[in-house]
Write a protein that holds these residues in place. Structure first.
Motif, PDB file in Angstrom:
ATOM      1  N   GLY A 117      34.624  47.088 -28.798  1.00 54.13           N
ATOM      2  CA  GLY A 117      35.290  45.795 -28.764  1.00 54.13           C
ATOM      3  C   GLY A 117      36.783  45.806 -28.963  1.00 54.13           C
ATOM      4  N   GLY A 118      37.385  46.963 -29.181  1.00 50.40           N
ATOM      5  CA  GLY A 118      38.828  47.027 -29.402  1.00 50.40           C
ATOM      6  C   GLY A 118      39.618  47.147 -28.118  1.00 50.40           C
ATOM      7  N   VAL A 119      40.932  47.162 -28.247  1.00 50.52           N
ATOM      8  CA  VAL A 119      41.806  47.266 -27.079  1.00 50.52           C
ATOM      9  C   VAL A 119      41.725  48.682 -26.505  1.00 50.52           C
ATOM     10  CG1 VAL A 119      43.401  45.517 -27.925  1.00 50.52           C
ATOM     11  CG2 VAL A 119      43.794  47.901 -28.499  1.00 50.52           C
ATOM     12  N   PRO A 120      41.923  48.833 -25.195  1.00 49.21           N
ATOM     13  CA  PRO A 120      41.875  50.173 -24.595  1.00 49.21           C
ATOM     14  C   PRO A 120      43.041  51.034 -25.038  1.00 49.21           C
ATOM     15  CG  PRO A 120      42.597  48.557 -22.980  1.00 49.21           C
ATOM     16  CD  PRO A 120      42.166  47.780 -24.200  1.00 49.21           C
ATOM     17  N   GLU A 163      32.941  39.904 -36.063  1.00 51.45           N
ATOM     18  CA  GLU A 163      33.657  40.904 -36.849  1.00 51.45           C
ATOM     19  C   GLU A 163      34.556  41.758 -35.964  1.00 51.45           C
ATOM     20  OE1 GLU A 163      30.868  42.080 -40.579  1.00 51.45           O
ATOM     21  OE2 GLU A 163      30.213  42.815 -38.646  1.00 51.45           O
ATOM     22  N   ALA A 164      35.699  42.113 -36.498  1.00 52.74           N
ATOM     23  CA  ALA A 164      36.617  42.990 -35.783  1.00 52.74           C
ATOM     24  C   ALA A 164      35.995  44.373 -35.613  1.00 52.74           C
ATOM     25  CB  ALA A 164      37.938  43.105 -36.544  1.00 52.74           C
ATOM     26  N   PRO A 165      36.387  45.116 -34.563  1.00 55.01           N
ATOM     27  CA  PRO A 165      35.833  46.459 -34.351  1.00 55.01           C
ATOM     28  C   PRO A 165      35.999  47.370 -35.558  1.00 55.01           C
ATOM     29  CG  PRO A 165      37.054  45.749 -32.416  1.00 55.01           C
ATOM     30  CD  PRO A 165      37.299  44.711 -33.473  1.00 55.01           C
ATOM     31  N   GLU A 166      37.135  47.247 -36.256  1.00 51.45           N
ATOM     32  CA  GLU A 166      37.383  48.092 -37.430  1.00 51.45           C
ATOM     33  C   GLU A 166      36.342  47.877 -38.524  1.00 51.45           C
ATOM     34  OE1 GLU A 166      41.062  47.676 -35.100  1.00 51.45           O
ATOM     35  OE2 GLU A 166      39.587  46.248 -35.884  1.00 51.45           O
ATOM     36  N   ASP A 167      35.734  46.696 -38.549  1.00 51.91           N
ATOM     37  CA  ASP A 167      34.711  46.405 -39.549  1.00 51.91           C
ATOM     38  C   ASP A 167      33.325  46.850 -39.097  1.00 51.91           C
ATOM     39  OD1 ASP A 167      36.475  45.275 -41.372  1.00 51.91           O
ATOM     40  OD2 ASP A 167      36.339  43.296 -40.439  1.00 51.91           O
ATOM     41  N   ARG A 168      33.259  47.384 -37.865  1.00 50.81           N
ATOM     42  CA  ARG A 168      31.977  47.888 -37.343  1.00 50.81           C
ATOM     43  C   ARG A 168      32.050  49.383 -37.046  1.00 50.81           C
ATOM     44  NH1 ARG A 168      31.632  45.620 -32.462  1.00 50.81           N
ATOM     45  NH2 ARG A 168      33.473  44.303 -32.580  1.00 50.81           N
ATOM     46  N   ALA A 228      29.818  51.660 -34.325  1.00 46.32           N
ATOM     47  CA  ALA A 228      30.123  53.058 -34.027  1.00 46.32           C
ATOM     48  C   ALA A 228      30.244  53.844 -35.321  1.00 46.32           C
ATOM     49  CB  ALA A 228      31.411  53.171 -33.215  1.00 46.32           C
ATOM     50  N   TYR A 229      29.643  55.039 -35.342  1.00 41.07           N
ATOM     51  CA  TYR A 229      29.725  55.940 -36.489  1.00 41.07           C
ATOM     52  C   TYR A 229      30.268  57.274 -35.989  1.00 41.07           C
ATOM     53  CZ  TYR A 229      27.010  52.566 -39.145  1.00 41.07           C
ATOM     54  OH  TYR A 229      26.601  51.423 -39.792  1.00 41.07           O
ATOM     55  N   GLY A 230      31.443  57.639 -36.494  1.00 40.82           N
ATOM     56  CA  GLY A 230      32.077  58.877 -36.075  1.00 40.82           C
ATOM     57  C   GLY A 230      31.430  60.088 -36.726  1.00 40.82           C
ATOM     58  N   VAL A 231      31.038  61.049 -35.891  1.00 37.60           N
ATOM     59  CA  VAL A 231      30.425  62.279 -36.384  1.00 37.60           C
ATOM     60  C   VAL A 231      30.999  63.457 -35.607  1.00 37.60           C
ATOM     61  CG1 VAL A 231      28.283  63.550 -36.760  1.00 37.60           C
ATOM     62  CG2 VAL A 231      28.275  61.061 -36.929  1.00 37.60           C
ATOM     63  N   GLY A 232      31.545  64.447 -36.323  1.00 35.97           N
ATOM     64  CA  GLY A 232      32.009  65.653 -35.656  1.00 35.97           C
ATOM     65  C   GLY A 232      33.436  66.019 -35.982  1.00 35.97           C
ATOM     66  N   ARG A 233      33.924  67.046 -35.306  1.00 34.02           N
ATOM     67  CA  ARG A 233      35.298  67.514 -35.477  1.00 34.02           C
ATOM     68  C   ARG A 233      36.199  66.791 -34.482  1.00 34.02           C
ATOM     69  NH1 ARG A 233      31.807  71.517 -36.743  1.00 34.02           N
ATOM     70  NH2 ARG A 233      32.398  73.069 -38.314  1.00 34.02           N
ATOM     71  N   GLY A 234      37.344  66.342 -34.971  1.00 29.25           N
ATOM     72  CA  GLY A 234      38.288  65.673 -34.081  1.00 29.25           C
ATOM     73  C   GLY A 234      37.728  64.404 -33.473  1.00 29.25           C
ATOM     74  N   VAL A 235      37.080  63.565 -34.272  1.00 32.60           N
ATOM     75  CA  VAL A 235      36.507  62.316 -33.782  1.00 32.60           C
ATOM     76  C   VAL A 235      37.606  61.425 -33.198  1.00 32.60           C
ATOM     77  CG1 VAL A 235      35.420  60.150 -34.502  1.00 32.60           C
ATOM     78  CG2 VAL A 235      34.514  62.332 -35.307  1.00 32.60           C
ATOM     79  N   ASP A 236      37.364  60.873 -32.014  1.00 31.04           N
ATOM     80  CA  ASP A 236      38.328  59.987 -31.367  1.00 31.04           C
ATOM     81  C   ASP A 236      38.037  58.547 -31.779  1.00 31.04           C
ATOM     82  OD1 ASP A 236      40.089  58.625 -29.723  1.00 31.04           O
ATOM     83  OD2 ASP A 236      39.792  59.988 -28.036  1.00 31.04           O
ATOM     84  N   ARG A 237      38.568  58.166 -32.908  1.00 31.83           N
ATOM     85  CA  ARG A 237      38.312  56.831 -33.460  1.00 31.83           C
ATOM     86  C   ARG A 237      38.805  55.728 -32.525  1.00 31.83           C
ATOM     87  NH1 ARG A 237      41.218  53.179 -36.709  1.00 31.83           N
ATOM     88  NH2 ARG A 237      39.924  51.966 -38.191  1.00 31.83           N
ATOM     89  N   ALA A 238      39.956  55.932 -31.900  1.00 37.89           N
ATOM     90  CA  ALA A 238      40.539  54.911 -31.027  1.00 37.89           C
ATOM     91  C   ALA A 238      39.623  54.581 -29.859  1.00 37.89           C
ATOM     92  CB  ALA A 238      41.906  55.362 -30.530  1.00 37.89           C
ATOM     93  N   GLU A 239      39.048  55.610 -29.228  1.00 33.26           N
ATOM     94  CA  GLU A 239      38.151  55.362 -28.102  1.00 33.26           C
ATOM     95  C   GLU A 239      36.861  54.690 -28.554  1.00 33.26           C
ATOM     96  OE1 GLU A 239      39.160  55.256 -25.332  1.00 33.26           O
ATOM     97  OE2 GLU A 239      40.226  57.019 -24.595  1.00 33.26           O
ATOM     98  N   LEU A 240      36.372  55.072 -29.732  1.00 35.84           N
ATOM     99  CA  LEU A 240      35.162  54.437 -30.246  1.00 35.84           C
ATOM    100  C   LEU A 240      35.406  52.954 -30.527  1.00 35.84           C
ATOM    101  CD1 LEU A 240      33.697  57.153 -32.644  1.00 35.84           C
ATOM    102  CD2 LEU A 240      32.753  56.351 -30.483  1.00 35.84           C
ATOM    103  N   LEU A 241      36.564  52.635 -31.104  1.00 35.21           N
ATOM    104  CA  LEU A 241      36.885  51.239 -31.364  1.00 35.21           C
ATOM    105  C   LEU A 241      37.007  50.462 -30.060  1.00 35.21           C
ATOM    106  CD1 LEU A 241      39.480  51.495 -34.284  1.00 35.21           C
ATOM    107  CD2 LEU A 241      37.093  50.796 -34.418  1.00 35.21           C
ATOM    108  N   HIS A 242      37.575  51.078 -29.043  1.00 33.96           N
ATOM    109  CA  HIS A 242      37.678  50.422 -27.733  1.00 33.96           C
ATOM    110  C   HIS A 242      36.292  50.113 -27.170  1.00 33.96           C
ATOM    111  CE1 HIS A 242      38.439  49.476 -23.624  1.00 33.96           C
ATOM    112  NE2 HIS A 242      38.199  50.685 -23.149  1.00 33.96           N
TER     113      HIS A 242
END
Length: 370
Positions: free
Chosen positions: A268-271, A353-358, A251-265
């Motif tokens: 592969g991350g926790v909801p 790899e952990a979601p944070e590393d992707r 996942a690559y965050g692009v834009g204003r107010g990117v929701d990093r938590a939802e992208l990580l979920h």
């Protein structure tokens, strides 16, 4: 005074003076006073500590970026220059970007193994023209690096909003043709349906990729979806990883107010919240739910290429019978495997790899969308 300093051992001088400095300007000023201080101030661990203070503890991508830069001092300088040039936006420095794209070139079966990459470009109404161009620029940059480092590489570009549009089918990299495609792309506007985009990526990979190819799905978006949509996208991603081998989601965050938590979920991350009660009874429970943590892990095994997969649905992403990679897990929780550093890696990575590393903040601004 200088004669007394000359008698102090290097390790004592570093501990007593240099390591206590938390101001880069003071450190650089001290380094300019003598050859000895200049040599001591170049210590990699010292600049790594300064990096941690300013940008947080280095992750795997940062460590690789430091190696590409020639050390944390060089990486620190590159990051400072990038931050100044891109302000008020946050963008990765060249070494971080290269380290991120480098992950796409890794293979498990040698240099002849095919690598297939599907770029999912957000064309929804929450993305403006500048952000859209940033995504397309990344597509070209990544494709250029892939072509230079991978013998057999195929890429596809899919734009998504409420629906999907295949801008470029999965085919060998042709930079000239890809440039024409990106220059001619027009934003679709509308909502942000990540699930249907991931589903389309699965269909393209199943139909056109070699049976043993590395499969990478690149999500370029601001991630601004509600929790129910994020759950749907994650379920589709889990299903893709279950049906096909060597799958990784980035996942690559692009834009204003990117929701990093939802992208990580999604990758592969926790909801971010429990699964909505209106969801289908057959849908898998989120990883953070009590039922998921209590579920037995005996069925979790590593799939092809070290990936751990989970069963999200009995419906095939690409149509037809699913192609399982040899990994079977409890439907109550996505599988996970421990990485070399002891962290638990998300299921949606062929390398564990952990979601944070992707995830990488490609072009973000900490404010509400316009």
């Amino acid at each position: 005074m200088l004669s007394h300093v000359a008698t102090v051992p290097d390790d004592v001088l570093s501990t007593a003076v240099l390591e206590r400095m938390d101001c880069v300007r003071d450190l650089c000023a001290l380094a300019s006073t003598s050859k000895r201080f200049r040599q001591l101030s170049a210590c990699d661990s010292l600049w790594k500590a300064l990096w941690s203070v300013k940008w947080g503890e280095p992750v795997a991508l940062t460590i690789r970026a430091a190696a590409l830069a020639g050390g944390y001092k060089q990486l620190f300088g590159s990051k400072i220059l990038t931050d100044k040039a891109s302000a008020p936006w946050t963008k990765p420095c060249p070494e971080e970007l290269k380290a991120s794209i480098e992950k796409l070139t890794k293979r498990v079966n040698g240099e002849t193994q095919q690598v297939c990459v599907v770029f999912l470009v957000d064309g929804s109404g929450s993305v403006n023209a500048e952000e859209f161009e940033a995504m397309l620029g990344f597509v070209l940059e990544a494709s250029t690096q892939l072509q230079a480092n991978v013998m057999d590489c195929q890429v596809s570009v899919v734009q998504f909003s409420n629906d999907v549009r295949v801008e470029a089918p999965l085919a060998p990299v042709n930079l000239e043709a890809l440039l024409k495609v990106t220059q001619g792309m027009v934003r679709m506007n509308g909502g942000t349906n990540v699930a249907v985009a991931v589903q389309k990526a699965g269909q393209l990979l199943k139909r056109d990729a070699a049976a043993d190819a590395m499969r990478h799905v690149i999500l370029l978006t601001d991630g601004r979806v509600d929790s129910y949509q994020a759950h749907e996208a994650r379920q589709m991603a889990d299903q893709l990883a279950d049906e096909q081998r060597h799958v990784s989601l980035f996942a690559y965050g692009v834009g204003r107010g990117v929701d990093r938590a939802e992208l990580l979920h999604i990758i592969g991350g926790v909801p971010t919240c429990p699964l909505p009660p209106t969801s289908s009874p057959s849908a898998p429970a989120p990883a953070s739910a009590p039922a998921a943590t209590a579920a037995p892990a005996a069925g979790a095994v590593s799939g092809g290429g070290g990936a751990a997969h989970s069963t999200a649905s009995s419906t095939s992403v690409g149509g037809g019978n699913p192609v399982l990679s040899g990994a079977v897990t409890s439907p109550a929780a996505p599988a996970a495997s421990a990485g070399s550093d002891g962290r638990v890696a998300g299921a949606l990575s062929a390398w564990g790899e952990a979601p944070e590393d992707r995830y990488l903040a490609l072009c973000v601004r900490d404010e509400a969308p316009w």
